[in-house]
Design a protein around this motif. Structure first.
Motif, mmCIF file in Angstrom:
data_model
loop_
_atom_site.group_PDB
_atom_site.id
_atom_site.type_symbol
_atom_site.label_atom_id
_atom_site.label_comp_id
_atom_site.label_asym_id
_atom_site.label_seq_id
_atom_site.Cartn_x
_atom_site.Cartn_y
_atom_site.Cartn_z
ATOM 1 N N SER A 54 74.224 99.172 0.325
ATOM 2 C CA SER A 54 73.489 98.123 1.047
ATOM 3 C C SER A 54 74.414 97.049 1.612
ATOM 4 C CB SER A 54 72.467 97.463 0.123
ATOM 5 O OG SER A 54 73.091 96.593 -0.813
ATOM 6 N N LEU A 55 75.676 97.034 1.192
ATOM 7 C CA LEU A 55 76.583 95.969 1.607
ATOM 8 C C LEU A 55 76.923 95.987 3.099
ATOM 9 C CD1 LEU A 55 78.993 95.817 -1.471
ATOM 10 C CD2 LEU A 55 77.052 94.337 -0.924
ATOM 11 N N PRO A 56 77.121 97.162 3.729
ATOM 12 C CA PRO A 56 77.386 97.134 5.181
ATOM 13 C C PRO A 56 76.253 96.486 5.988
ATOM 14 C CG PRO A 56 78.036 99.251 4.269
ATOM 15 C CD PRO A 56 77.319 98.519 3.170
ATOM 16 N N LEU A 57 74.997 96.748 5.611
ATOM 17 C CA LEU A 57 73.870 96.123 6.311
ATOM 18 C C LEU A 57 73.879 94.618 6.078
ATOM 19 C CD1 LEU A 57 71.319 96.446 8.016
ATOM 20 C CD2 LEU A 57 70.033 96.838 5.887
ATOM 21 N N ARG B 216 82.063 84.151 8.954
ATOM 22 C CA ARG B 216 81.756 84.334 7.531
ATOM 23 C C ARG B 216 82.008 85.782 7.108
ATOM 24 N NH1 ARG B 216 77.039 79.877 6.388
ATOM 25 N NH2 ARG B 216 77.971 78.317 7.755
ATOM 26 N N LEU B 217 81.766 86.703 8.011
ATOM 27 C CA LEU B 217 82.071 88.105 7.734
ATOM 28 C C LEU B 217 83.568 88.282 7.462
ATOM 29 C CD1 LEU B 217 81.392 91.133 7.670
ATOM 30 C CD2 LEU B 217 81.614 91.138 10.177
ATOM 31 N N HIS B 218 84.391 87.532 8.165
ATOM 32 C CA HIS B 218 85.837 87.630 8.011
ATOM 33 C C HIS B 218 86.254 87.444 6.550
ATOM 34 C CE1 HIS B 218 90.103 87.119 8.915
ATOM 35 N NE2 HIS B 218 90.070 86.006 8.195
ATOM 36 N N PHE B 219 85.677 86.433 5.884
ATOM 37 C CA PHE B 219 86.033 86.171 4.492
ATOM 38 C C PHE B 219 85.549 87.294 3.576
ATOM 39 C CE2 PHE B 219 85.507 81.815 6.316
ATOM 40 C CZ PHE B 219 86.853 81.487 6.311
ATOM 41 N N CYS B 220 84.333 87.778 3.824
ATOM 42 C CA CYS B 220 83.758 88.819 2.960
ATOM 43 C C CYS B 220 84.565 90.109 3.001
ATOM 44 C CB CYS B 220 82.316 89.103 3.365
ATOM 45 S SG CYS B 220 81.174 87.832 2.826
ATOM 46 N N ILE C 107 72.296 90.011 -5.244
ATOM 47 C CA ILE C 107 71.451 90.741 -4.292
ATOM 48 C C ILE C 107 70.044 90.741 -4.887
ATOM 49 C CG2 ILE C 107 71.131 92.895 -3.022
ATOM 50 C CD1 ILE C 107 74.078 93.466 -3.358
ATOM 51 N N LYS C 108 69.225 89.833 -4.418
ATOM 52 C CA LYS C 108 67.947 89.500 -5.053
ATOM 53 C C LYS C 108 66.775 89.996 -4.206
ATOM 54 C CE LYS C 108 65.462 85.415 -6.772
ATOM 55 N NZ LYS C 108 65.452 83.932 -6.795
ATOM 56 N N GLN C 109 65.911 90.790 -4.806
ATOM 57 C CA GLN C 109 64.764 91.339 -4.078
ATOM 58 C C GLN C 109 63.816 90.225 -3.633
ATOM 59 O OE1 GLN C 109 62.344 94.030 -6.363
ATOM 60 N NE2 GLN C 109 60.925 94.415 -4.699
ATOM 61 N N SER D 220 73.958 75.391 3.691
ATOM 62 C CA SER D 220 73.547 76.453 2.779
ATOM 63 C C SER D 220 74.784 77.268 2.395
ATOM 64 C CB SER D 220 72.483 77.346 3.422
ATOM 65 O OG SER D 220 72.949 77.906 4.629
ATOM 66 N N ASP D 221 74.563 78.280 1.569
ATOM 67 C CA ASP D 221 75.647 79.123 1.065
ATOM 68 C C ASP D 221 76.485 79.687 2.222
ATOM 69 O OD1 ASP D 221 77.201 81.117 -0.163
ATOM 70 O OD2 ASP D 221 75.608 81.674 -1.532
ATOM 71 N N LEU D 222 77.796 79.670 2.029
ATOM 72 C CA LEU D 222 78.726 80.152 3.050
ATOM 73 C C LEU D 222 78.447 81.598 3.452
ATOM 74 C CD1 LEU D 222 81.378 79.723 4.699
ATOM 75 C CD2 LEU D 222 82.613 80.539 2.678
ATOM 76 N N ILE D 223 78.045 82.438 2.490
ATOM 77 C CA ILE D 223 77.876 83.868 2.783
ATOM 78 C C ILE D 223 76.429 84.314 2.539
ATOM 79 C CG2 ILE D 223 80.295 84.480 2.472
ATOM 80 C CD1 ILE D 223 79.662 85.352 -0.354
ATOM 81 N N LEU D 224 75.486 83.441 2.859
ATOM 82 C CA LEU D 224 74.063 83.758 2.735
ATOM 83 C C LEU D 224 73.662 84.803 3.767
ATOM 84 C CD1 LEU D 224 71.360 82.834 1.337
ATOM 85 C CD2 LEU D 224 71.098 81.244 3.257
ATOM 86 N N GLY D 225 72.968 85.856 3.325
ATOM 87 C CA GLY D 225 72.522 86.906 4.241
ATOM 88 C C GLY D 225 71.417 87.741 3.625
ATOM 89 N N TRP D 226 71.159 88.903 4.188
ATOM 90 C CA TRP D 226 70.080 89.760 3.701
ATOM 91 C C TRP D 226 70.440 91.230 3.904
ATOM 92 C CZ3 TRP D 226 69.688 86.807 8.157
ATOM 93 C CH2 TRP D 226 69.517 87.504 9.359
ATOM 94 N N THR D 227 69.722 92.093 3.183
ATOM 95 C CA THR D 227 69.936 93.522 3.314
ATOM 96 C C THR D 227 68.668 94.253 2.904
ATOM 97 O OG1 THR D 227 71.463 95.336 2.804
ATOM 98 C CG2 THR D 227 70.884 93.877 0.988
ATOM 99 N N ARG D 228 68.768 95.582 2.770
ATOM 100 C CA ARG D 228 67.606 96.396 2.402
ATOM 101 C C ARG D 228 68.088 97.611 1.623
ATOM 102 N NH1 ARG D 228 62.321 96.696 3.834
ATOM 103 N NH2 ARG D 228 61.299 98.731 3.858
#
Length: 458
Positions: free
Chosen positions: A261-264, A273-277, A317-319, A352-360
């Motif tokens: 799920s991390l690539p999504l 922000r992607l650069h740091f991750c 990674i929180k549902q 908000s969080d530097l690397i806040l995002g979402w996935t599935r």
């Protein structure tokens, strides 16, 4: 030619004056719109808790709010809720949402925090590393009436105040301070330039005793602390410990699904922000039981290594499922529940969080954020004495800023007018709904004793 130029010069201030008049007229119209909403629901009626219909079963509403949750974990949720009325309130947002739907609304929408209560306030690090104190949980966020956040936070002040040893007058005084702070901040921000209001900083935050304690905790907390708490050595490799009813290691297909799920998730990040991750590498995956209201939802923790083992990142990674308010509000459409939470948080907060995002993963949506990066929580013990009132004042200012950023403070100001009636109404509502919660808590504990609700062993 001179006459034409003179006429042109003469017309310039006239055009500016007309534009300024139109802008002032627009503000007056928005104020009038707010005042007109009092005809739909008067300010004093904000303080009325509507009687429930005979068919309404609070515990039934709670037990049916299990969409997407793991049944095996629900006894842990119910065990945590059984501790006291405030703990029950934290886990019973579905009941309050149903009660709100039975009340008249102002119809003045903002982006709701959704689960506004005193323990959903805390410290965390902003993208530039500064510490701030703000709302830190947005699982229930949706557009909705501003007063729902205010009523829920006000009720939480009463219930949390009781847990901290305050009597009725002390709790009422704190709610009065909260409501007055909210109204005063709305009025102040409505009169400011739009971008100034959006960037509003809360300067008295460090003076609140409970906030100061959370701030000190956040200043000390780092991801390395979690290495000691959650990680052990297994055959020369770091892995998650097993902590009863709290944490365990994930392996096999479940672990691979989390990593897949991390690539999504990365696609949801801005390029900077992607650069740091991209410098972090996954090491191990765990499952963590978090909070009270969130228990039962899938909550994975990924240990990531950056520049070696002393540079850990704990990725949560929180549902996310539909907001408890969704059945009672119109025109809510979201491509992803994780995205709903992220965009809602960004509307409410300036940072908000530097690397806040979402996935599935499969059919489930997830929020992704750091688990612990200089975070500090509210300790109810710190709400004794003046701590409750000082926190209440900060809470009012925080909600007002969030509602200003996501709604129309001018219209809300128009509805509030002189704040005395709204303040009185919010106090009345908080005291009344706190009693409703106590009654529901008694029904809940009785259902546990009768074996109708199963709880995990403490």
């Amino acid at each position: 030619m001179a006459a034409a130029e003179a006429a042109a010069v003469k017309n310039v201030p006239q055009k500016q004056s007309t534009r300024e008049y139109d802008q002032r007229a627009g503000v007056r119209e928005r104020l009038r719109h707010g005042r007109d909403r009092r005809n739909h629901i008067s300010r004093l009626k904000l303080g009325e808790v509507q009687p429930r219909k005979r068919t309404f079963q609070a515990i039934g509403v709670l037990l049916s709010a299990t969409e997407g949750r793991l049944p095996a974990l629900l006894p842990i949720k119910y065990q945590r809720m059984s501790a006291n009325p405030f703990a029950f309130f934290r886990g019973a947002v579905s009941i309050m949402a149903a009660d709100f739907s039975n009340e008249p609304q102002t119809g003045l929408r903002v982006q709701l925090c959704g689960d506004a209560h005193v323990q959903n306030l805390g410290c965390f690090a902003t993208p530039d590393g500064s510490l701030v104190f703000d709302i830190n949980d947005f699982d229930e966020t949706v557009p909705g009436p501003w007063e729902w956040d205010v009523k829920r936070m006000a009720t939480s002040i009463v219930l949390a105040g009781e847990m901290a040893g305050h009597g009725g007058s002390g709790c009422e005084d704190a709610v009065r301070a909260f409501a007055a702070s909210y109204c005063a901040t709305i009025e102040m921000l409505a009169d400011q330039p739009i971008l100034t209001a959006a960037r509003h900083q809360i300067h008295r935050v460090r003076k609140a005793g409970a906030v100061a304690a959370a701030w000190e905790q956040a200043a000390r907390a780092t991801p390395c602390d979690l290495l000691k708490k959650y990680i052990e050595d297994s055959k020369g490799r770091p892995c998650f410990k097993e902590i009863k009813n709290a944490l365990w290691r994930v392996a096999g297909k479940e672990k691979q699904a989390v990593l897949d799920s991390l690539p999504l998730y990365r696609k949801s990040l801005a390029p900077d922000r992607l650069h740091f991750c991209n410098f972090f590498t996954p090491v191990d995956v765990g499952f963590k039981v978090v909070g009270t209201g969130s228990v039962g939802l899938r909550d994975y923790i990924v240990l990531m290594d950056g520049n070696g083992p002393d540079d850990p990142l704990f990725l949560q990674i929180k549902q996310e499922v539909s907001s408890a308010y969704a059945p009672y509000l119109r025109n809510l459409h979201f491509a992803s529940q994780g995205e709903r939470v992220v965009l809602g948080q960004r509307r409410i907060q300036p940072n908000s969080d530097l690397i806040l995002g979402w996935t599935r993963m499969g059919e489930h949506d997830f929020l992704v954020r750091q688990l612990n990066d200089h975070k500090g929580a509210i300790d109810l013990a710190k709400l004794r004495g003046p701590g409750l009132r000082s926190l209440a004042e900060v809470a009012g200012e925080l909600l007002a800023r969030g509602h200003t950023r996501s709604g129309d403070a001018v219209v809300i100001k128009g509805y509030i007018g002189s704040p005395e009636k709204v303040v009185r109404a919010i106090v009345n509502y908080a005291v009344s709904y706190a009693q409703v919660t106590r009654n529901d808590f008694e029904l809940f504990t009785k259902a546990i004793k009768d074996g109708k609700v199963k709880v995990a062993a403490a």
